[in-house]
Design an enzyme around this catalytic site. Structure first.
Site, mmCIF file in Angstrom:
data_model
loop_
_atom_site.group_PDB
_atom_site.id
_atom_site.type_symbol
_atom_site.label_atom_id
_atom_site.label_comp_id
_atom_site.label_asym_id
_atom_site.label_seq_id
_atom_site.Cartn_x
_atom_site.Cartn_y
_atom_site.Cartn_z
ATOM 1 C CB SER A 259 -0.926 0.010 1.222
ATOM 2 O OG SER A 259 -0.169 -0.095 2.422
ATOM 3 C CG ASP B 231 -0.919 4.320 9.419
ATOM 4 O OD1 ASP B 231 0.262 4.602 9.106
ATOM 5 O OD2 ASP B 231 -1.677 3.693 8.652
ATOM 6 C CG HIS C 158 -0.384 3.437 5.202
ATOM 7 N ND1 HIS C 158 -1.009 2.780 6.222
ATOM 8 C CD2 HIS C 158 -0.331 2.576 4.161
ATOM 9 C CE1 HIS C 158 -1.349 1.547 5.803
ATOM 10 N NE2 HIS C 158 -0.946 1.407 4.557
#
Lengths: 258, 258
Positions: free
Chosen positions: B59, B236, B239
């Site tokens: 991601s 977080d 990310h």
């Protein structure tokens, strides 16, 4: 162009000076227009803690940004164009300043569309730095029969928008980006000379409001002259490629000194 | 660390050398690991006309890219992270080379997920430069009870993936990016020492395959040590923010010499 007439105090290569000037001349804009528009501008921008940087404009600025990803400094809300390149760089370089970066460009916008949403999408955000790129739809939609605004109306509307912004936010630094097209895709000879007149109108707005002026057309003209195909920078002549956006970000950075 | 042990021939400030080393040491990785991993690497990358650059990973690389915007050099298909920053810059800087840039990161991926889609999403694209950032989900999903891969399996799977790529594409230059976390958000003390072991495993893969090594953890550790809150770089802990992605792009550029 004398170095002393540049809008920013940052070092810019003389090659860029030369190309900017040549590009402006090649594009049919009197060199004096560019020189004058920048000679009246205040020096390059210095950011303070808590400053907000706002990018405003049409689809070139919008660049597919997510409307749902709200808030400042959100990559998804920046789109895939020059605002994410500039915003990411500014947030990295000024990590001690708690900056807030927003993109509020909306695809298809003309000057009257900015006016209609200016309170919510500009004044209420209270930007310290406001960058505006607007103008290509003002001619494109007119050519398509969907709008009837003249060059004069473009200049007057744009000037009024900037002046009213300066009244509402006296300390804002405004960066006016030159509307540009590449000679490919949707861009035919019929766009001229009106497109050049609209570029000159934007330059007038920058000069009269002592805004910083980012010469995107001159920049792209110089890049094409140096040997790259127009479509490399904007396939349809209007919307920049990744490379085109990166070139814009580079020039914006040089002009603003950020 | 001697200048001669750097992976690239590009100038890098001695301050970065010092910080990288300090960061690596602070993170509990023996300085020798970093030094060795880069000492075996070939010099920095030089691009040729027609080269393809591929960003692979999870991601962090995906960064919300559009799956529908296919083809090379498409801003929408790049997401909002380090691949669009790097890709835009490379296409601007190497305008004479007809480069093709792809992002094929997929959110949630671990090493076995890359293996499963490697033919279509890597080998078939025939990259000249392949950048891989993988590893955080290999531990995150394990901690969440959704996966049971060990550190040893991570290292062996990653090594096999890179070795098989070098067999299929003997001239590809591989860039291995260090998995990283910031000490905030989802990241608790319980992630350690296993996370450090996985970083060391990635470094081993880089060393054994003579790949370029981008020390993202050392970089973020140094940035935090210098006074920025961890959450500024990744809210977080996993990310990256826009600033975090820009810092990654900067370090990637220095290591690769591109």
């Amino acid at each position: 162009m004398e170095r002393s007439t540049r809008p920013s105090g940052t070092p810019v290569t003389s090659e860029l000076d030369r190309r900017t000037l040549l590009g402006a001349m090649a594009a049919g804009v009197a060199a004096a227009t560019v020189a004058e528009s920048v000679s009246g501008a205040e020096p390059s921008i210095e950011l303070k803690s808590g400053d907000t940087i706002l990018f405003q404009g049409d689809s070139i600025t919008d660049a597919g940004r997510s409307r749902n990803a709200g808030g400042a400094n959100n990559g998804r809300a920046m789109g895939s164009g020059y605002p994410i390149l500039l915003g990411s760089q500014l947030l990295k370089d000024h990590r001690d300043k708690a900056l807030k970066v927003f993109n509020r460009g909306i695809s298809g916008n003309k000057v009257p569309d900015l006016e209609a949403r200016w309170k919510a999408d500009c004044l209420d955000l209270n930007p310290s730095v406001l960058s505006i790129l607007i103008g290509v739809n003002d001619i494109w939609h007119k050519r398509a029969g969907r709008y009837d605004g003249t060059v004069k109306q473009y200049e007057e509307g744009f000037l009024k928008l900037v002046q009213s912004t300066l009244e509402a936010l006296p300390s804002v630094r405004i960066v006016i980006c030159e509307p540009f097209v590449l000679r490919c895709g949707a861009i035919t000879d019929e766009w001229f000379p009106e497109f050049d007149e609209r570029r000159a109108a934007a330059a007038t707005v920058a000069r009269e409001t002592k805004s910083l002026w980012v010469p995107f057309q001159s920049m792209f003209d110089a890049a094409v002259k140096a040997g790259t195909e127009p479509a490399y920078w904007a396939g349809d002549g209007v919307h920049p490629s990744m490379a085109g956006h990166a070139l814009m970000a580079e020039t914006w950075t040089k002009v603003t000194g950020l």
